[in-house]
Design a protein around this motif. Structure first.
Motif, PDB file in Angstrom:
ATOM      1  N   ASP A 131       0.837  -1.207   0.000  1.00  0.00           N
ATOM      2  CA  ASP A 131       0.000   0.000   0.000  1.00  0.00           C
ATOM      3  C   ASP A 131       0.867   1.249   0.000  1.00  0.00           C
ATOM      4  O   ASP A 131       0.599   2.219  -0.719  1.00  0.00           O
ATOM      5  N   THR A 132       1.896   1.223   0.822  1.00  0.00           N
ATOM      6  CA  THR A 132       2.784   2.385   0.931  1.00  0.00           C
ATOM      7  C   THR A 132       3.498   2.651  -0.391  1.00  0.00           C
ATOM      8  O   THR A 132       3.554   3.787  -0.868  1.00  0.00           O
ATOM      9  N   PHE A 133       4.030   1.612  -0.993  1.00  0.00           N
ATOM     10  CA  PHE A 133       4.727   1.762  -2.280  1.00  0.00           C
ATOM     11  C   PHE A 133       3.755   2.211  -3.371  1.00  0.00           C
ATOM     12  O   PHE A 133       4.108   3.033  -4.221  1.00  0.00           O
ATOM     13  N   THR A 134       2.547   1.686  -3.357  1.00  0.00           N
ATOM     14  CA  THR A 134       1.548   2.032  -4.376  1.00  0.00           C
ATOM     15  C   THR A 134       1.105   3.472  -4.272  1.00  0.00           C
ATOM     16  O   THR A 134       0.960   4.174  -5.284  1.00  0.00           O
ATOM     17  N   LEU A 135       0.914   3.951  -3.047  1.00  0.00           N
ATOM     18  CA  LEU A 135       0.315   5.269  -2.844  1.00  0.00           C
ATOM     19  C   LEU A 135       1.328   6.392  -2.695  1.00  0.00           C
ATOM     20  O   LEU A 135       1.000   7.555  -2.913  1.00  0.00           O
ATOM     21  N   LYS A 136       2.563   6.067  -2.342  1.00  0.00           N
ATOM     22  CA  LYS A 136       3.505   7.131  -1.995  1.00  0.00           C
ATOM     23  C   LYS A 136       4.667   7.307  -2.980  1.00  0.00           C
ATOM     24  O   LYS A 136       5.362   8.317  -2.920  1.00  0.00           O
ATOM     25  N   PHE A 137       4.892   6.346  -3.861  1.00  0.00           N
ATOM     26  CA  PHE A 137       6.026   6.464  -4.769  1.00  0.00           C
ATOM     27  C   PHE A 137       5.585   6.747  -6.193  1.00  0.00           C
ATOM     28  O   PHE A 137       4.469   6.400  -6.600  1.00  0.00           O
ATOM     29  N   LYS A 160       4.513   6.735  -9.681  1.00  0.00           N
ATOM     30  CA  LYS A 160       3.975   5.648 -10.506  1.00  0.00           C
ATOM     31  C   LYS A 160       4.686   5.526 -11.848  1.00  0.00           C
ATOM     32  O   LYS A 160       4.654   4.469 -12.481  1.00  0.00           O
ATOM     33  N   SER A 161       5.302   6.595 -12.312  1.00  0.00           N
ATOM     34  CA  SER A 161       5.963   6.551 -13.623  1.00  0.00           C
ATOM     35  C   SER A 161       7.370   5.968 -13.558  1.00  0.00           C
ATOM     36  O   SER A 161       7.965   5.645 -14.586  1.00  0.00           O
ATOM     37  N   ALA A 162       7.904   5.828 -12.352  1.00  0.00           N
ATOM     38  CA  ALA A 162       9.270   5.325 -12.198  1.00  0.00           C
ATOM     39  C   ALA A 162       9.332   3.818 -12.463  1.00  0.00           C
ATOM     40  O   ALA A 162       8.340   3.104 -12.321  1.00  0.00           O
ATOM     41  N   ARG A 163      10.497   3.341 -12.847  1.00  0.00           N
ATOM     42  CA  ARG A 163      10.757   1.919 -13.049  1.00  0.00           C
ATOM     43  C   ARG A 163      11.884   1.520 -12.104  1.00  0.00           C
ATOM     44  O   ARG A 163      13.051   1.579 -12.447  1.00  0.00           O
ATOM     45  N   PRO A 164      11.532   1.137 -10.884  1.00  0.00           N
ATOM     46  CA  PRO A 164      12.554   0.936  -9.852  1.00  0.00           C
ATOM     47  C   PRO A 164      13.409  -0.304 -10.083  1.00  0.00           C
ATOM     48  O   PRO A 164      12.965  -1.302 -10.659  1.00  0.00           O
ATOM     49  N   SER A 165      14.631  -0.209  -9.594  1.00  0.00           N
ATOM     50  CA  SER A 165      15.546  -1.348  -9.575  1.00  0.00           C
ATOM     51  C   SER A 165      15.517  -1.973  -8.179  1.00  0.00           C
ATOM     52  O   SER A 165      14.900  -1.448  -7.258  1.00  0.00           O
ATOM     53  N   LEU A 168      12.979   1.149   1.272  1.00  0.00           N
ATOM     54  CA  LEU A 168      12.694   0.495   2.546  1.00  0.00           C
ATOM     55  C   LEU A 168      13.537   1.070   3.677  1.00  0.00           C
ATOM     56  O   LEU A 168      13.016   1.471   4.719  1.00  0.00           O
ATOM     57  N   GLU A 169      14.840   1.097   3.460  1.00  0.00           N
ATOM     58  CA  GLU A 169      15.752   1.459   4.543  1.00  0.00           C
ATOM     59  C   GLU A 169      15.951   2.962   4.672  1.00  0.00           C
ATOM     60  O   GLU A 169      16.186   3.462   5.781  1.00  0.00           O
ATOM     61  N   GLY A 170      15.878   3.686   3.557  1.00  0.00           N
ATOM     62  CA  GLY A 170      16.109   5.130   3.591  1.00  0.00           C
ATOM     63  C   GLY A 170      14.840   5.934   3.760  1.00  0.00           C
ATOM     64  O   GLY A 170      14.657   6.625   4.768  1.00  0.00           O
ATOM     65  N   ASP A 171      13.933   5.834   2.793  1.00  0.00           N
ATOM     66  CA  ASP A 171      12.711   6.637   2.837  1.00  0.00           C
ATOM     67  C   ASP A 171      11.790   6.244   3.989  1.00  0.00           C
ATOM     68  O   ASP A 171      11.274   7.097   4.713  1.00  0.00           O
ATOM     69  N   ARG A 201       2.162  -2.821 -11.912  1.00  0.00           N
ATOM     70  CA  ARG A 201       2.500  -1.756 -10.958  1.00  0.00           C
ATOM     71  C   ARG A 201       3.961  -1.930 -10.577  1.00  0.00           C
ATOM     72  O   ARG A 201       4.305  -2.809  -9.784  1.00  0.00           O
ATOM     73  N   ALA A 202       4.799  -1.081 -11.150  1.00  0.00           N
ATOM     74  CA  ALA A 202       6.244  -1.319 -11.104  1.00  0.00           C
ATOM     75  C   ALA A 202       6.800  -1.424  -9.691  1.00  0.00           C
ATOM     76  O   ALA A 202       7.589  -2.323  -9.395  1.00  0.00           O
ATOM     77  N   TRP A 203       6.410  -0.500  -8.822  1.00  0.00           N
ATOM     78  CA  TRP A 203       6.956  -0.533  -7.463  1.00  0.00           C
ATOM     79  C   TRP A 203       6.482  -1.767  -6.702  1.00  0.00           C
ATOM     80  O   TRP A 203       7.263  -2.437  -6.035  1.00  0.00           O
ATOM     81  N   GLY A 204       5.186  -2.061  -6.805  1.00  0.00           N
ATOM     82  CA  GLY A 204       4.667  -3.232  -6.109  1.00  0.00           C
ATOM     83  C   GLY A 204       5.243  -4.524  -6.654  1.00  0.00           C
ATOM     84  O   GLY A 204       5.597  -5.440  -5.891  1.00  0.00           O
ATOM     85  N   LYS A 205       5.344  -4.630  -7.968  1.00  0.00           N
ATOM     86  CA  LYS A 205       5.904  -5.819  -8.599  1.00  0.00           C
ATOM     87  C   LYS A 205       7.338  -6.055  -8.133  1.00  0.00           C
ATOM     88  O   LYS A 205       7.709  -7.182  -7.760  1.00  0.00           O
ATOM     89  N   MET A 206       8.153  -4.996  -8.130  1.00  0.00           N
ATOM     90  CA  MET A 206       9.551  -5.144  -7.739  1.00  0.00           C
ATOM     91  C   MET A 206       9.684  -5.433  -6.238  1.00  0.00           C
ATOM     92  O   MET A 206      10.551  -6.207  -5.818  1.00  0.00           O
ATOM     93  N   LEU A 207       8.809  -4.825  -5.425  1.00  0.00           N
ATOM     94  CA  LEU A 207       8.834  -5.102  -3.985  1.00  0.00           C
ATOM     95  C   LEU A 207       8.529  -6.571  -3.725  1.00  0.00           C
ATOM     96  O   LEU A 207       9.206  -7.222  -2.910  1.00  0.00           O
ATOM     97  N   ILE A 208       7.520  -7.116  -4.390  1.00  0.00           N
ATOM     98  CA  ILE A 208       7.184  -8.532  -4.191  1.00  0.00           C
ATOM     99  C   ILE A 208       8.348  -9.413  -4.601  1.00  0.00           C
ATOM    100  O   ILE A 208       8.697 -10.367  -3.885  1.00  0.00           O
ATOM    101  N   GLN A 209       8.982  -9.107  -5.723  1.00  0.00           N
ATOM    102  CA  GLN A 209      10.139  -9.898  -6.146  1.00  0.00           C
ATOM    103  C   GLN A 209      11.251  -9.841  -5.100  1.00  0.00           C
ATOM    104  O   GLN A 209      11.880 -10.851  -4.774  1.00  0.00           O
ATOM    105  N   PHE A 210      11.505  -8.639  -4.588  1.00  0.00           N
ATOM    106  CA  PHE A 210      12.537  -8.466  -3.568  1.00  0.00           C
ATOM    107  C   PHE A 210      12.234  -9.299  -2.328  1.00  0.00           C
ATOM    108  O   PHE A 210      13.117  -9.995  -1.800  1.00  0.00           O
ATOM    109  N   LEU A 211      10.984  -9.247  -1.859  1.00  0.00           N
ATOM    110  CA  LEU A 211      10.619  -9.973  -0.640  1.00  0.00           C
ATOM    111  C   LEU A 211      10.658 -11.478  -0.860  1.00  0.00           C
ATOM    112  O   LEU A 211      11.084 -12.233   0.034  1.00  0.00           O
TER     113      LEU A 211
END
Length: 215
Positions: free
Chosen positions: A150-156, A158-163, A171-174, A201-211
């Motif tokens: 929810d946090t990644f979806t609503l606060k980051f 949407k046009s970015a393509r995160p690594s 997670l650790e900084g923001d 959803r780029a941020w959510g997709k990448m977060l799930i992969q990371f976790l």
């Protein structure tokens, strides 16, 4: 016969107008009595038609999370409040933050601020769980995985393509999430259920992969 005032003590600490009126079926001026109870500090009005009892009157406190669930629904506690509930961020969260399928909303009340952020109906029902209050009741809250999504979806952006590095920095900084504490809380089954819903959803997709890679 039990007086209206004594009958109030059978109610929950979070109470609406209809429940209060039901305690005074034969009272000639129920609204006047309601105002009197507020003036005496028995009741605290949060918004039109919704109140909490004071701890001094009822002998037990209200739950901010149950208040949040009831004041604007459908909704569940999420974002910073959920992350703080799970001990994942160091900050004490003064505002109770929730997600709703309705419009954004905010309430300034005598017991604090309650905010609600709209989440699309395709994502809203995912990852909601029940947790107990101190007195054994229950409230709706995002699971740790869903609170982060929810946090990644609503606060980051949407046009970015995160690594992967961007996810770690977020997670650790923001957010200042304690990743060491987070990983044991993550349930792969929850992530796998939610994963298809975040494929675009780029941020959510990448977060799930990371976790998934770390559990």
């Amino acid at each position: 016969m039990t007086s209206p005032l004594e009958s109030l003590k059978s109610l929950q600490p979070e109470v609406d107008y209809q429940a209060l009126m039901a305690q005074m079926p034969n009272h000639s001026h129920p609204r006047r009595k309601l105002k009197e109870w507020q003036n005496k500090g028995y009741l605290i009005r949060l918004k039109k038609g919704f109140y909490v009892f004071s701890r001094e009157f009822l002998g037990r406190g209200y739950s901010p999370q149950i208040v949040a669930n009831l004041m604007h629904g459908p909704s569940y506690v999420s974002l910073e409040s959920a992350l703080a509930f799970y001990g994942l961020i160091p900050e004490r969260v003064e505002t109770v933050t929730s997600v709703t399928s309705r419009k954004n909303k905010s309430f300034e009340t005598p017991i604090g601020r309650f905010t609600y952020k709209h989440l699309t109906t395709s994502l809203y029902p995912l990852g909601i769980t029940l947790k107990p209050t101190e007195d054994g009741r229950q409230f709706l809250i995002a699971s740790p995985e869903k609170a982060l999504l929810d946090t990644f979806t609503l606060k980051f952006d949407k046009s970015a393509r995160p690594s992967t590095r961007d996810i770690t920095d977020a997670l650790e900084g923001d957010l200042r999430v304690d990743v060491t504490a987070l990983i044991p809380m993550i349930k792969r089954a929850n992530l796998e259920i939610m994963q298809p819903h975040y494929k675009n959803r780029a941020w959510g997709k990448m977060l799930i992969q990371f976790l998934l890679e770390h559990t």
